[in-house]
Design a protein around this motif. Structure first.
Motif, short mmCIF file in Angstrom:
data_model
loop_
_atom_site.label_atom_id
_atom_site.label_comp_id
_atom_site.label_asym_id
_atom_site.label_seq_id
_atom_site.Cartn_x
_atom_site.Cartn_y
_atom_site.Cartn_z
N VAL A 181 0.87 -1.18 0.00
CA VAL A 181 0.00 0.00 0.00
C VAL A 181 0.90 1.23 0.00
O VAL A 181 1.65 1.47 0.94
CB VAL A 181 -0.93 0.02 1.22
CG1 VAL A 181 -1.81 1.27 1.21
CG2 VAL A 181 -1.80 -1.23 1.25
N GLY A 182 0.86 2.00 -1.08
CA GLY A 182 1.72 3.16 -1.22
C GLY A 182 0.95 4.39 -1.61
O GLY A 182 0.03 4.32 -2.43
N VAL A 183 1.31 5.52 -1.03
CA VAL A 183 0.69 6.80 -1.33
C VAL A 183 1.78 7.75 -1.82
O VAL A 183 2.88 7.78 -1.26
CB VAL A 183 -0.01 7.39 -0.08
CG1 VAL A 183 -0.56 8.79 -0.37
CG2 VAL A 183 -1.13 6.47 0.38
N HIS A 184 1.48 8.52 -2.84
CA HIS A 184 2.45 9.48 -3.39
C HIS A 184 2.96 10.41 -2.29
O HIS A 184 2.17 10.91 -1.48
CB HIS A 184 1.79 10.29 -4.52
CG HIS A 184 2.77 11.00 -5.40
ND1 HIS A 184 3.50 12.10 -4.99
CD2 HIS A 184 3.15 10.74 -6.69
CE1 HIS A 184 4.27 12.51 -5.97
NE2 HIS A 184 4.10 11.69 -7.02
N PHE A 185 4.26 10.63 -2.29
CA PHE A 185 4.91 11.40 -1.23
C PHE A 185 4.35 12.82 -1.10
O PHE A 185 4.36 13.41 -0.03
CB PHE A 185 6.42 11.46 -1.51
CG PHE A 185 7.25 11.87 -0.32
CD1 PHE A 185 7.41 11.01 0.76
CD2 PHE A 185 7.86 13.11 -0.30
CE1 PHE A 185 8.17 11.37 1.85
CE2 PHE A 185 8.63 13.48 0.80
CZ PHE A 185 8.79 12.61 1.87
N PHE A 186 3.81 13.37 -2.20
CA PHE A 186 3.28 14.73 -2.18
C PHE A 186 1.76 14.77 -2.04
O PHE A 186 1.16 15.83 -2.18
CB PHE A 186 3.72 15.48 -3.45
CG PHE A 186 5.19 15.83 -3.45
CD1 PHE A 186 5.60 17.07 -2.99
CD2 PHE A 186 6.13 14.92 -3.89
CE1 PHE A 186 6.96 17.39 -2.99
CE2 PHE A 186 7.48 15.24 -3.89
CZ PHE A 186 7.90 16.48 -3.43
N GLN A 187 1.14 13.61 -1.79
CA GLN A 187 -0.31 13.56 -1.59
C GLN A 187 -0.68 12.90 -0.26
O GLN A 187 -1.73 12.29 -0.14
CB GLN A 187 -0.99 12.79 -2.74
CG GLN A 187 -1.56 13.68 -3.83
CD GLN A 187 -0.54 14.09 -4.86
OE1 GLN A 187 0.38 13.33 -5.14
NE2 GLN A 187 -0.72 15.27 -5.44
N LYS A 188 0.18 13.03 0.74
CA LYS A 188 -0.10 12.44 2.06
C LYS A 188 -1.24 13.22 2.74
O LYS A 188 -1.49 14.38 2.44
CB LYS A 188 1.15 12.48 2.93
CG LYS A 188 2.32 11.66 2.42
CD LYS A 188 2.07 10.17 2.57
CE LYS A 188 3.24 9.33 2.13
NZ LYS A 188 4.40 9.47 3.01
N LYS A 189 -1.89 12.55 3.70
CA LYS A 189 -2.95 13.13 4.51
C LYS A 189 -4.14 13.63 3.68
O LYS A 189 -4.81 14.59 4.04
CB LYS A 189 -2.41 14.29 5.37
CG LYS A 189 -1.20 13.95 6.23
CD LYS A 189 -1.51 12.84 7.22
CE LYS A 189 -0.29 12.53 8.09
NZ LYS A 189 -0.54 11.38 9.01
N GLU A 190 -4.39 12.95 2.56
CA GLU A 190 -5.54 13.31 1.73
C GLU A 190 -6.56 12.17 1.66
O GLU A 190 -7.45 12.17 0.80
CB GLU A 190 -5.08 13.69 0.32
CG GLU A 190 -4.21 14.94 0.29
CD GLU A 190 -3.74 15.32 -1.11
OE1 GLU A 190 -4.28 14.74 -2.09
OE2 GLU A 190 -2.85 16.17 -1.24
N GLY A 191 -6.43 11.19 2.56
CA GLY A 191 -7.39 10.09 2.61
C GLY A 191 -7.20 9.05 1.53
O GLY A 191 -8.10 8.22 1.28
N ILE A 192 -6.03 9.04 0.88
CA ILE A 192 -5.81 8.09 -0.22
C ILE A 192 -5.72 6.65 0.29
O ILE A 192 -6.32 5.73 -0.29
CB ILE A 192 -4.54 8.49 -1.01
CG1 ILE A 192 -4.79 9.80 -1.74
CG2 ILE A 192 -4.15 7.38 -2.00
CD1 ILE A 192 -3.56 10.37 -2.43
N ALA A 193 -4.97 6.44 1.39
CA ALA A 193 -4.86 5.09 1.94
C ALA A 193 -6.24 4.55 2.34
O ALA A 193 -6.56 3.38 2.12
CB ALA A 193 -3.92 5.08 3.14
N LYS A 194 -7.05 5.41 2.93
CA LYS A 194 -8.40 5.00 3.31
C LYS A 194 -9.21 4.57 2.09
O LYS A 194 -9.90 3.54 2.12
CB LYS A 194 -9.11 6.14 4.04
CG LYS A 194 -10.52 5.83 4.48
CD LYS A 194 -11.15 7.01 5.20
CE LYS A 194 -12.60 6.70 5.61
NZ LYS A 194 -13.22 7.86 6.29
#
Length: 418
Positions: free
Chosen positions: A87-100
């Motif tokens: 599970v990976g989220v773009h380093f510049f899109q953290k805390k935007e609910g992507i992992a959820k």
């Protein structure tokens, strides 16, 4: 939108994962190209893997996960167990609910396929517990002297295996899986590791059948000389007690080359087979308890479909009520709201069935969070323990009786990484 990755997306995926997981060491051009080739192979090959990506309207990849479609033993029945990893989220899109959003998509796909149980290895246990994942089994790491292993077996029966023995290694592994709750059958990726000789393999035959196998590596001891080695055992399976004893005798005979043997296992009873289970820390736990190892939590389980789990497992091989019975329970599940609410769990004609009901939390026999229900039904914790520590109130029911009906007698064993 979230969709399956194709080969045209693997360069973006490699760039995203290089930043999300610096420890993978794939930021360099050569390492990244090798990783892209690996992704392309996994996407092209018929296997148990699927890659999903979250894309912006501009077709920029901002999130990714890998779905593992696995076959696992749940208390004696082989059922589908899905795993989620990478599970990976773009380093510049953290805390935007992507992992959820990625986890929600994974659960939606699992439910659409009637997969009753899913699992993961968490980067943060608290994060995933809030999403309804319950703790799995404890894993222990022992660091033992070779002389601690019993020598009563026949070490001469142990031979070196090679990639040519792949099918036999898979067969003994899957037979071990069929005998142990929680085990997952051999995966496509693990077969590739055998082919590539990622580790050494030692094995024991009985006639023409491989009845025990052990995957290991010999590694130099840090900050020591080149003759000082440790043996790390990555996998140890057997279908005959004699094979276990033969492999123990073989380890015992390695004292001249191996200083310590590192064993990672869910089985805390291993220490009762050893002459000296103490590790090399020389620590005492008050008052006088010698340190024998370290312990960790990792694998977490989640019931993704309560109805599918009950239907598919039917709490196979556990005690049955001696008369028709109905238990009303309230399951607290805020991450999959379709599962939140009351259920009637009924037993009749040697089968359990479950259906949603309209009872309130105050009216039911038992109220439980989905994370605790998942750990309980997978045998990681007992209802008696949940009641004792105040997690669950079961005044209307006997916790001991509930365990006999719903909790596997042994904790799950899992050697598969994903």
């Amino acid at each position: 939108m979230i969709r399956l990755l194709t080969k045209s997306n693997t360069k973006q995926a490699a760039t995203l994962l290089a930043m999300a997981y610096p420890g993978m060491q794939i930021a360099g051009e050569e390492a990244q190209q090798a990783f892209i080739e690996r992704l392309n192979l996994e996407i092209e090959t018929e296997n148990n893997l699927s890659f999903y990506g979250l894309f912006t309207e501009q077709n920029e990849l901002v999130g990714i996960y890998k779905l593992h479609d696995l076959q696992g033993n749940v208390n004696g029945k082989i059922v589908r167990i899905w795993g989620i990893g990478t599970v990976g989220v773009h380093f510049f899109q953290k805390k935007e609910g992507i992992a959820k959003r990625l986890l929600q998509h994974f659960h939606e796909v699992a439910r659409s396929e009637n997969v009753g149980i899913v699992a993961l290895y968490p980067f943060n246990t608290t994060f995933y517990q809030k999403m309804g994942y319950g703790y799995g089994p404890t894993r222990y790491q022992y660091k033992l002297k070779p002389a601690s292993f019993p020598s009563s077996g026949d070490r001469k029966k142990v031979i070196m295996l090679s990639p040519a023995n792949e099918e036999e290694i898979v067969a003994v592994y899957n037979k071990f899986a069929s005998l142990h709750h929680g085990m997952i059958e051999r995966t496509w990726h693990e077969r590739n590791l055998i082919k590539k000789k990622a580790t050494y393999y030692a094995g024991v035959y009985e006639g023409d059948e491989l009845v025990g196998a052990l995957a290991y590596a010999l590694l130099p001891v840090k900050d020591s000389h080149f003759l000082h080695h440790e043996m790390t055992i990555f996998e140890w399976v057997w279908t005959k007690p004699s094979a276990f004893m033969d492999l123990c005798a073989w380890i015992h005979s390695q004292q001249d080359q191996v200083d310590r043997v590192i064993v990672r296992t869910h089985d805390e009873s291993l220490i009762f087979q050893l002459e000296d289970p103490r590790n090399d820390s020389n620590h005492l736990i008050p008052s006088v308890y010698h340190e024998i190892g370290t312990a960790g939590i990792g694998l977490m389980y989640r019931i993704s479909s309560i109805e599918s789990f009950v239907q598919q497992t039917n709490f196979h091989s556990l005690d049955r009520p001696d008369h028709p019975a109905t238990i009303s329970l309230f399951v607290q599940d805020t991450f999959i709201p379709q599962q939140n609410g009351s259920y009637h769990l009924s037993f009749s004609q040697d089968r359990w069935s479950i259906e949603k009901s309209s009872e309130s939390m105050e009216e039911v026999d038992l109220s439980i969070a989905i994370s605790d229900l998942s750990s309980w039904w997978m045998g990681c914790v007992s209802m008696e323990q949940l009641v004792q520590y105040g997690k669950v109130n079961a005044d209307k029911l006997s916790a001991r009786q509930l365990d006999r009906w719903f909790k596997p007698e042994s904790k799950p064993v899992c050697l598969t990484s994903f």
